[in-house]
Structures are given as structure tokens and as C-alpha cells.
Design a protein around this motif. Sequence first.
Motif, short mmCIF file in Angstrom:
data_model
loop_
_atom_site.label_atom_id
_atom_site.label_comp_id
_atom_site.label_asym_id
_atom_site.label_seq_id
_atom_site.Cartn_x
_atom_site.Cartn_y
_atom_site.Cartn_z
N ARG A 132 137.99 123.30 -9.55
CA ARG A 132 136.58 123.04 -9.23
C ARG A 132 135.69 122.90 -10.45
O ARG A 132 134.57 122.43 -10.33
CB ARG A 132 136.04 124.07 -8.24
N ARG A 133 136.17 123.27 -11.64
CA ARG A 133 135.39 122.96 -12.86
C ARG A 133 135.40 121.47 -13.12
O ARG A 133 134.49 120.95 -13.75
CB ARG A 133 135.96 123.72 -14.05
N GLU A 134 136.45 120.79 -12.65
CA GLU A 134 136.56 119.36 -12.86
C GLU A 134 136.05 118.56 -11.66
O GLU A 134 135.40 117.54 -11.83
CB GLU A 134 138.01 118.99 -13.13
N THR A 135 136.39 119.02 -10.45
CA THR A 135 136.00 118.29 -9.24
C THR A 135 135.80 119.24 -8.08
O THR A 135 136.60 120.14 -7.86
CB THR A 135 137.10 117.27 -8.85
N VAL A 166 124.43 108.40 6.17
CA VAL A 166 124.71 109.52 5.26
C VAL A 166 123.68 109.40 4.14
O VAL A 166 123.61 108.38 3.46
CB VAL A 166 126.14 109.44 4.68
N SER A 167 122.87 110.43 3.98
CA SER A 167 121.80 110.35 2.98
C SER A 167 121.54 111.72 2.38
O SER A 167 121.79 112.75 2.99
CB SER A 167 120.52 109.80 3.62
N GLY A 168 121.03 111.68 1.16
CA GLY A 168 120.70 112.94 0.50
C GLY A 168 120.35 112.73 -0.95
O GLY A 168 120.24 111.60 -1.43
N SER A 169 120.20 113.83 -1.65
CA SER A 169 119.90 113.80 -3.08
C SER A 169 121.16 113.41 -3.86
O SER A 169 122.27 113.71 -3.43
CB SER A 169 119.45 115.17 -3.57
N ILE A 170 120.95 112.76 -5.00
CA ILE A 170 122.07 112.48 -5.88
C ILE A 170 122.65 113.83 -6.32
O ILE A 170 121.92 114.68 -6.82
CB ILE A 170 121.63 111.66 -7.12
N PRO A 171 123.94 114.07 -6.08
CA PRO A 171 124.52 115.37 -6.43
C PRO A 171 124.48 115.66 -7.93
O PRO A 171 124.54 114.74 -8.75
CB PRO A 171 125.97 115.25 -5.94
N ALA A 172 124.40 116.93 -8.27
CA ALA A 172 124.34 117.38 -9.66
C ALA A 172 125.74 117.38 -10.26
O ALA A 172 126.43 118.40 -10.34
CB ALA A 172 123.72 118.77 -9.73
N ALA A 173 126.20 116.19 -10.67
CA ALA A 173 127.52 116.01 -11.25
C ALA A 173 127.50 114.80 -12.16
O ALA A 173 126.62 113.93 -12.05
CB ALA A 173 128.56 115.82 -10.15
N LEU A 216 133.17 113.85 0.05
CA LEU A 216 132.22 113.81 -1.06
C LEU A 216 132.91 114.46 -2.25
O LEU A 216 133.31 115.62 -2.17
CB LEU A 216 130.94 114.56 -0.70
N ARG A 217 133.08 113.68 -3.32
CA ARG A 217 133.71 114.21 -4.54
C ARG A 217 132.66 114.31 -5.63
O ARG A 217 131.94 113.34 -5.88
CB ARG A 217 134.83 113.29 -5.00
N LEU A 218 132.61 115.45 -6.29
CA LEU A 218 131.72 115.64 -7.42
C LEU A 218 132.58 115.87 -8.66
O LEU A 218 133.25 116.90 -8.77
CB LEU A 218 130.81 116.85 -7.21
N TYR A 219 132.58 114.90 -9.57
CA TYR A 219 133.36 115.03 -10.79
C TYR A 219 132.49 115.65 -11.88
O TYR A 219 131.37 115.22 -12.10
CB TYR A 219 133.88 113.66 -11.23
N GLU A 264 126.11 125.38 -12.27
CA GLU A 264 125.62 126.16 -11.12
C GLU A 264 126.38 125.82 -9.84
O GLU A 264 126.60 126.69 -8.99
CB GLU A 264 124.11 125.98 -10.92
N LEU A 265 126.85 124.56 -9.68
CA LEU A 265 127.66 124.20 -8.52
C LEU A 265 129.09 124.71 -8.67
O LEU A 265 129.73 125.08 -7.68
CB LEU A 265 127.67 122.69 -8.31
N GLN A 266 129.61 124.72 -9.88
CA GLN A 266 130.93 125.28 -10.10
C GLN A 266 130.95 126.75 -9.69
O GLN A 266 131.88 127.22 -9.05
CB GLN A 266 131.33 125.16 -11.57
N ALA A 267 129.90 127.46 -10.07
CA ALA A 267 129.82 128.89 -9.76
C ALA A 267 129.59 129.14 -8.27
O ALA A 267 130.12 130.09 -7.70
CB ALA A 267 128.70 129.54 -10.57
N ASP A 268 128.80 128.26 -7.63
CA ASP A 268 128.48 128.42 -6.21
C ASP A 268 128.44 127.07 -5.53
O ASP A 268 127.38 126.45 -5.40
CB ASP A 268 127.13 129.14 -6.04
#
Length: 196
Positions: A70-73, A95-102, A168-171, A176-180
Motif C-alpha cells: 500500500r505504500r506503492e498502490t 462516478v465522480s469525486g475529488s482527484i485522489p491524493a496520489a 480505483l487504483r492510487l499509485y 496520510e492515505l498510506q497510513a489511513d
Amino acid sequence: MTRGRIVALTATVVAGLIVGIGSAWLWLTRTDPAGKRVGPWLVNLEAGSTDASMYTRARIALKALLALDRRETLYYIAQQDDAGRPLRAECRYLVSGSIPAARWWSVTAYADDIFLFPNPDKKYSVSGENPTGRTLGSFRMVTGPTPPITGGVEWVPTPGDGGLILTLRLYNPMPELQADPGALAAPSIQLQGDCP
């Protein structure tokens, strides 16, 4: 040993095998104990981790997902909309939302067999590279068998009928997302119009 005892022992062994294999199959395909729900999305907190349980590893192997730490994805999976209804390929969803923090992100549509939907345009996902549907830090995409009537939104075709799975993949997610991973501002999945 009498014939009656052999029959009883055989029946007990067969029943035990059926119950054991059946419960293992249900556990691997119907539950996700290491997951955390974020809106309609479920993120597996053990995917790609060296700490993953044998059941999580078996589930990932069964679904053919090559998972990174999860540190990577981070992988968020949705099989239902905001109202809790199962996603269907023959329906249209926004499907809509904020641009993810990645560093980079994507939303991909899969059929319920975990394979991509066949389509001549080879359009399977929306990502940070798609200019249409992105405005002021947010994105919008539509899934469904036919393109949306209005423009300004990315369309990912989902021809046919049956289940729909969104990933949804976050690379390289922000620390803060890695931690939670539950801190994600989860994209909304809303049914558009009537669904057959």
C-alpha cells in the motif's frame, strides 16, 4: 468393520469434505475481513503486504490481482453504488469525486468475471491523464452500454449484462492515505436513470 460402519464413515468423510470445501470457497469469494469500507468502495489493508494472511493471499491469487504494497498502490473495489445496490453492466452510473491524493490514479470497469469488457474503442478506464471530465480538482466519468447524451464527461463502455466491478487504483498515494486508507474522499457512484 461392518458394512454399515464403512458406509457411515464414508458418509461422514464426504459430508466433512463438502462442508470444508464449501465454506472455504465462500470465505474466499464472498468475504473480505481485511477490508475497510469507504463509501461504496472497499480497500483491502493487507493486499501486497508481507503481513497478509494466507486467506488474503489465496483470495488475491484466485482473483488474479497482482497487488503491490500500500505504500506503492492502494486498491479500492466497488461492487455497489452509493445506495448499496449491486452494480450492473447494463446500467448507467456517474462516478465522480475529488482527484485522489496520489501521484497517479485510475478507475477501471471490469465484468464480474474480473475481465475487461470487450469494446472496439479499447476504452477501459479513466485516469489522471484523461482531460475530459476533469475540472478544478475533481473528475466525472460515466459507465454504461451506450455513451452519455451530454459531453464533458469520460465514458467507459460496459456492454452486455451481469455484474460490474469498479477498481480505483492510487499509485504512490500520499503518506496520510498510506497510513489511513479510510481517509480517502471516496468517489460517489450514482445510478443514472432507470436500470432494466
